[in-house]
Design an enzyme around this catalytic site. Structure first.
Site, mmCIF file in Angstrom:
data_model
loop_
_atom_site.group_PDB
_atom_site.id
_atom_site.type_symbol
_atom_site.label_atom_id
_atom_site.label_comp_id
_atom_site.label_asym_id
_atom_site.label_seq_id
_atom_site.Cartn_x
_atom_site.Cartn_y
_atom_site.Cartn_z
ATOM 1 N N ASP A 17 13.958 -1.165 -12.786
ATOM 2 C CA ASP A 17 14.419 -2.384 -12.127
ATOM 3 C C ASP A 17 15.765 -2.123 -11.474
ATOM 4 O O ASP A 17 16.704 -1.687 -12.134
ATOM 5 C CB ASP A 17 14.547 -3.496 -13.174
ATOM 6 C CG ASP A 17 14.927 -4.836 -12.582
ATOM 7 O OD1 ASP A 17 15.043 -4.956 -11.352
ATOM 8 O OD2 ASP A 17 15.119 -5.779 -13.367
ATOM 9 N N ASP A 112 12.099 -4.354 -5.777
ATOM 10 C CA ASP A 112 13.120 -3.775 -6.641
ATOM 11 C C ASP A 112 12.643 -3.452 -8.057
ATOM 12 O O ASP A 112 13.456 -3.205 -8.934
ATOM 13 C CB ASP A 112 14.331 -4.708 -6.702
ATOM 14 C CG ASP A 112 14.027 -6.056 -7.330
ATOM 15 O OD1 ASP A 112 12.843 -6.454 -7.366
ATOM 16 O OD2 ASP A 112 14.972 -6.714 -7.786
ATOM 17 N N GLU A 113 11.327 -3.403 -8.254
ATOM 18 C CA GLU A 113 10.801 -3.228 -9.604
ATOM 19 C C GLU A 113 9.529 -2.392 -9.598
ATOM 20 O O GLU A 113 8.706 -2.508 -8.696
ATOM 21 C CB GLU A 113 10.447 -4.608 -10.146
ATOM 22 C CG GLU A 113 10.810 -4.846 -11.546
ATOM 23 C CD GLU A 113 10.564 -6.305 -11.921
ATOM 24 O OE1 GLU A 113 10.347 -6.505 -13.110
ATOM 25 O OE2 GLU A 113 10.573 -7.204 -11.068
#
Length: 140
Positions: A17, A112-113
């Site tokens: 993350d 973003d993960e």
């Protein structure tokens, strides 16, 4: 048939993350805002916070909060509208490095993960420390 459970090989899955990703991208684009409370949020009466810098988080501002509430909590915050094209570009850059470096099965779930199957990585903590340093160095 045996009553004993079969030995399944253990798999190790890591959750990756990029914390405060959109705010980090905005700070790269606007370095003069470093150290200031920055909130990435839409405008309008139903706008929500996409993310907030650590400085804004100290006031209790967090993702998914209404932008109006965030303004009340942190009246000095600098509000920036989201620029998803910029976030997609930076995301491709970051995840390209991660995929190149880790060389393991990965499932991205957002800009973003991601989840990575890291069973084959002998020393994952060291690998991740090095990976974070490389991503930071190469992408800001």
């Amino acid at each position: 048939m045996s009553d004993e459970p079969s030995e399944q090989p253990r798999r190790v899955i890591a959750h990756l993350d990029c914390d405060s990703f959109y705010a980090s991208v905005e700070l790269l684009r606007h370095p003069e805002l470093r150290g200031k409370p920055v909130v990435v949020a839409g405008s309008g009466p139903r706008a929500v916070v996409t993310t907030a810098s650590y400085e804004a988080r100290r006031y209790g501002v967090h993702s998914a909060m209404s932008a109006a509430h965030a303004r009340r909590l942190c009246p000095d915050a600098i509000f920036i509208p989201p620029d998803f094209q910029a976030y997609r570009e930076k995301s491709r850059e970051v995840w390209g490095i991660v995929e190149e470096r880790l060389s393991c099965p990965m499932q991205r779930v957002s800009l973003d993960e991601a989840y990575a199957e890291i069973t084959a990585i002998e020393k994952p903590l060291r690998a991740f420390r090095e990976l974070v340093a490389e991503v930071r160095e190469r992408t800001g």
